[in-house]
Design an enzyme around this catalytic site. Sequence first.
Site, PDB file in Angstrom:
ATOM      1  N   ARG A 101      56.359  46.515  32.335  1.00 49.64           N
ATOM      2  CA  ARG A 101      56.075  45.130  32.726  1.00 49.64           C
ATOM      3  C   ARG A 101      57.025  44.125  32.062  1.00 49.64           C
ATOM      4  O   ARG A 101      57.387  43.109  32.655  1.00 49.64           O
ATOM      5  CB  ARG A 101      54.607  44.832  32.369  1.00 49.64           C
ATOM      6  CG  ARG A 101      54.082  43.492  32.841  1.00 49.64           C
ATOM      7  CD  ARG A 101      52.581  43.424  32.640  1.00 49.64           C
ATOM      8  NE  ARG A 101      52.113  42.047  32.574  1.00 49.64           N
ATOM      9  CZ  ARG A 101      51.661  41.361  33.621  1.00 49.64           C
ATOM     10  NH1 ARG A 101      51.591  41.923  34.796  1.00 49.64           N
ATOM     11  NH2 ARG A 101      51.260  40.116  33.485  1.00 49.64           N
ATOM     12  N   ILE A 155      53.879  35.895  37.177  1.00 47.42           N
ATOM     13  CA  ILE A 155      53.499  37.305  37.364  1.00 47.42           C
ATOM     14  C   ILE A 155      52.004  37.341  37.051  1.00 47.42           C
ATOM     15  O   ILE A 155      51.561  36.768  36.063  1.00 47.42           O
ATOM     16  CB  ILE A 155      54.325  38.229  36.427  1.00 47.42           C
ATOM     17  CG1 ILE A 155      53.955  39.699  36.584  1.00 47.42           C
ATOM     18  CG2 ILE A 155      54.219  37.847  34.986  1.00 47.42           C
ATOM     19  CD1 ILE A 155      54.883  40.658  35.783  1.00 47.42           C
ATOM     20  N   SER A 156      51.227  37.993  37.913  1.00 48.77           N
ATOM     21  CA  SER A 156      49.771  37.985  37.753  1.00 48.77           C
ATOM     22  C   SER A 156      49.337  38.679  36.466  1.00 48.77           C
ATOM     23  O   SER A 156      50.022  39.566  35.963  1.00 48.77           O
ATOM     24  CB  SER A 156      49.104  38.687  38.934  1.00 48.77           C
ATOM     25  OG  SER A 156      49.549  38.136  40.143  1.00 48.77           O
ATOM     26  N   GLN A 157      48.159  38.268  35.985  1.00 48.17           N
ATOM     27  CA  GLN A 157      47.523  38.901  34.833  1.00 48.17           C
ATOM     28  C   GLN A 157      47.360  40.415  35.107  1.00 48.17           C
ATOM     29  O   GLN A 157      47.005  40.787  36.230  1.00 48.17           O
ATOM     30  CB  GLN A 157      46.157  38.234  34.685  1.00 48.17           C
ATOM     31  CG  GLN A 157      45.282  38.760  33.607  1.00 48.17           C
ATOM     32  CD  GLN A 157      43.877  38.185  33.729  1.00 48.17           C
ATOM     33  OE1 GLN A 157      43.527  37.608  34.744  1.00 48.17           O
ATOM     34  NE2 GLN A 157      43.086  38.356  32.703  1.00 48.17           N
ATOM     35  N   PRO A 158      47.604  41.286  34.121  1.00 49.40           N
ATOM     36  CA  PRO A 158      47.523  42.733  34.365  1.00 49.40           C
ATOM     37  C   PRO A 158      46.206  43.169  35.030  1.00 49.40           C
ATOM     38  O   PRO A 158      46.213  43.987  35.947  1.00 49.40           O
ATOM     39  CB  PRO A 158      47.657  43.338  32.965  1.00 49.40           C
ATOM     40  CG  PRO A 158      48.415  42.313  32.188  1.00 49.40           C
ATOM     41  CD  PRO A 158      48.028  40.983  32.739  1.00 49.40           C
TER      42      PRO A 158
END
Length: 259
Positions: free
Chosen positions: A83, A109-112
């Site tokens: 990531r 970038i979206s939260q995991p």
Amino acid sequence: MKMLKNPIFETQKAIFKGKTAMFLVMRNICIFLSIFNIVNYSTPEAVCQEQDAKLRNDMVKYQIEARGIKDKKVLDALRKVPRHKFVPKQYASEAYNDHPVPIGYGQTISQPYIVALMTKLVDLKKGERALEIGTGSGYQAAVLAEITDSVYTIEIITELAQSSNETLNQLGYKNIKVKNADGYFGWKDYAPFDVIVVTAAAEHIPPPLIEQLNEGGKMIIPVGHAFQVQNLMLIEKKDGKIKSRSIIPVRFVPFKRGK
Ligand code: SAH
């Protein structure tokens, strides 16, 4: 994109922060060394890789498994995709944190956890064809590409389409095609898709995406107004009919129009 704050996870977050603080310090040293090209293929590089793998394992354990996601193929994909390579260098130390990270051009970038949740909900299987709308950094596409062998992804911002394509090529993802266009219209040439993942909030579900969803296929999409809380919706096509289910409130960047 943000998930709404949930106090239940504050303790787990604290444990995660504590356990990984030392590794983050080490990672920063690795980043510092690599910026000045001090690290190449010698032992420090191996140390960096070990640090990153540890951060990914902890991310999966404390942010994803702890929130009830058990799907092995999703967890394995998140343990594998680096990531930190998908975020700008100045944010590399935040790549594994429990929140979205800026990727430039006002996008994130979206939260995991949200990446894991969306991937789990569409239940992608090996051999199936996946379409993503909103390539951004390319991270979600890489996660999908760890599970299946044909991933198509569309990004409306030219610079992001180019940079994500470069990142994905550098990392050896040969099974992902990136297109710079308005994803509202889907990607007719490769339709139908077994899975569609939309990572920008749309005011309505684009009809071309419903058309391009395969029979038995699943689409996950945040629906609602820009800069407000939206609903993460799971859409299924069965016997030509559309079933939709609201999953959780979320906050995504807006679905833009007109490329
Ligand atoms: N999935 C991405 C993050 C998504 S952020 C990742 O893993 O990094 C949402 C992205 O959707 C942004 O990059 C934004 O430019 C893009 N986007 C917004 N509207 C779009 C549209 N109509 N078609 C394609 N991409 C769009």
